[in-house]
Design an enzyme around this catalytic site. Structure first.
Site, PDB file in Angstrom:
ATOM      1  N   TYR A 280     -39.158  -1.463 -20.135  1.00 29.47           N
ATOM      2  CA  TYR A 280     -40.332  -2.233 -20.524  1.00 29.47           C
ATOM      3  C   TYR A 280     -40.485  -2.230 -22.046  1.00 29.47           C
ATOM      4  O   TYR A 280     -40.526  -1.183 -22.677  1.00 29.47           O
ATOM      5  CB  TYR A 280     -41.578  -1.623 -19.878  1.00 29.47           C
ATOM      6  CG  TYR A 280     -42.726  -2.583 -19.721  1.00 29.47           C
ATOM      7  CD1 TYR A 280     -43.485  -2.968 -20.816  1.00 29.47           C
ATOM      8  CD2 TYR A 280     -43.072  -3.104 -18.477  1.00 29.47           C
ATOM      9  CE1 TYR A 280     -44.545  -3.850 -20.677  1.00 29.47           C
ATOM     10  CE2 TYR A 280     -44.135  -3.978 -18.334  1.00 29.47           C
ATOM     11  CZ  TYR A 280     -44.867  -4.352 -19.431  1.00 29.47           C
ATOM     12  OH  TYR A 280     -45.918  -5.227 -19.291  1.00 29.47           O
ATOM     13  N   TYR A 328     -37.660 -12.928 -24.045  1.00 28.33           N
ATOM     14  CA  TYR A 328     -37.403 -13.731 -22.837  1.00 28.33           C
ATOM     15  C   TYR A 328     -38.712 -14.272 -22.253  1.00 28.33           C
ATOM     16  O   TYR A 328     -38.958 -15.472 -22.226  1.00 28.33           O
ATOM     17  CB  TYR A 328     -36.633 -12.868 -21.842  1.00 28.33           C
ATOM     18  CG  TYR A 328     -36.723 -13.232 -20.393  1.00 28.33           C
ATOM     19  CD1 TYR A 328     -36.274 -14.456 -19.916  1.00 28.33           C
ATOM     20  CD2 TYR A 328     -37.222 -12.310 -19.466  1.00 28.33           C
ATOM     21  CE1 TYR A 328     -36.340 -14.762 -18.561  1.00 28.33           C
ATOM     22  CE2 TYR A 328     -37.291 -12.600 -18.127  1.00 28.33           C
ATOM     23  CZ  TYR A 328     -36.864 -13.830 -17.670  1.00 28.33           C
ATOM     24  OH  TYR A 328     -36.928 -14.131 -16.336  1.00 28.33           O
TER      25      TYR A 328
END
Length: 381
Positions: A280, A328
């Protein structure tokens, strides 16, 4: 290695990403769910467990189940922030082992970019948050900036070292046609981008996008009829340590230390055996702290570990291979997209960004203000 094969990821998919003004949060989840079920070779009638998390309804599972036309035998709406979906995987495995269901659908969706809801002010400051929020700490970036500053003070970590993470992640995004940001950047670009909360610059921070994702988990029996080869769930660990940043036990050590240890212990593998890591990346400091807490390097050595573009394409430690939350997509709770990319890497479906012969993947989600941690070890036959 743990040879038990009780449950596997058999289908993954995203919805439309980036800016999706024509779709609401339910439509994004339905789009991703249909695609993930198609990916598995299943239909919604095969689903007997439903998992989701989000802040878009008072009872998310009720609304989602109604919208999808699913009446589950088992339901779980546990929400611990961005790591919820890694936690959901662990809970799905436990339910499958207990014989409660065979096929679980896990979804997430957000339209935070289109509806400008990311920094919408709260009308009230609830409970323990009254001791931070009214005094000007920007949420959540201020909390991560505190952790970054503490790490710099204790260990001499530099902004250049944090920028290494942003640059490497962007290089992966350049290989992913679905990535929101694909223009090349250098360390100097990160350092020249404006401060958001010192010492974090704009390019140290995740994107704000719309998007949805879905993952299908199946028992060994159900996985045998899936369309694609299974990605086995070998190890899992989870914890949470605090809610408000003022109550974090140690600003430089996250719960990944505990969740990672449990996941590695359950999987029976070592750090050196991991082929690809999906970690993450709400902020660059999130990644650095997680690498240290998981044990890939010692506390204080994260800066050196990521230097020299070690995590970029062609480097010795492939990480966040879809471009991550930094480049992304990041629709608010990013953890489900870590799972999607890890499954695709282990199935060899990532084209230009494929990590050669990837057999074992680590996935780690972080939630809140470094508050929750959930780690998975995934593998293929």
């Amino acid at each position: 290695m743990n040879t038990e094969r009780a449950a596997a990821i058999v289908g993954v998919a995203e919805s439309d990403l980036g800016e999706t003004p024509g779709k609401n949060v339910l439509q994004l989840q339905a789009q991703a769910a249909k695609a993930a079920l198609d990916d598995a070779g299943f239909t919604k009638d095969d689903v007997d467990a439903l998992f989701t998390a989000g802040n878009w309804a008072w009872a998310t599972n009720l609304m989602l189940g109604e919208y999808l036309g699913i009446r589950p035998a088992y339901t779980d709406g546990t929400n611990i922030g961005g790591s919820s979906f890694e936690l959901h995987i662990g809970h799905a495995v436990a339910g499958i082992k207990a014989g409660l269901f065979d096929v679980a659908l896990i979804t997430y969706g957000s339209t935070q970019r289109s509806d400008r809801s990311r920094n919408r002010p709260m009308p009230i400051v609830p409970l323990t948050e009254q001791y931070e929020r009214p005094y000007g700490l920007p949420a959540p970036v201020g909390a991560y900036a505190l952790a970054a500053m503490r790490h710099m003070h204790l260990y001499g970590t530099t902004s250049e070292q944090l920028a290494e993470i942003a640059v490497a992640t962007r290089k992966w995004a350049m290989l992913n046609e679905k990535a929101f940001m694909r223009e090349p950047i250098e360390i100097a670009d990160v350092l020249a981008s404006r401060w958001i909360a010192e010492p974090l610059h704009l390019l140290d921070c995740c994107l704000v996008t719309d998007g949805g994702g879905a993952v299908v988990v199946a028992s060994r029996r159900a996985a045998a009829r899936a369309k694609k080869r299974p990605v086995w769930i070998l190890g899992h660990g989870e914890t949470h340590t605090h809610n408000t940043i003022a109550n974090m036990p140690d600003l430089t050590m996250t719960g990944a230390r505990e969740s990672g240890w449990r996941a590695f212990e359950m999987a029976g593998v070592t750090h050196d055996e991991i082929d690809v890591a999906e970690i993450y990346d709400s902020f660059t400091i999130t990644v650095l702290l997680t690498l240290e807490a998981l044990g890939f390097c010692k506390p204080g050595e994260g800066g050196a570990f990521v230097s020299g573009q070690r995590t970029a394409p062609g480097g010795p430690f492939p990480m966040n291979t879809n471009g991550g939350g930094l480049s992304y997509c990041h629709p608010g709770m990013y953890g489900i997209f870590l799972l999607i990319e890890a499954a695709r890497q282990l199935r060899g479906e990532c084209g230009e960004r494929q990590v050669p012969d990837a057999r074992l993947a680590l996935v780690h989600g972080t939630g809140g203000v470094l508050s929750s941690a959930a780690t998975l070890i995934l593998g293929r036959d």
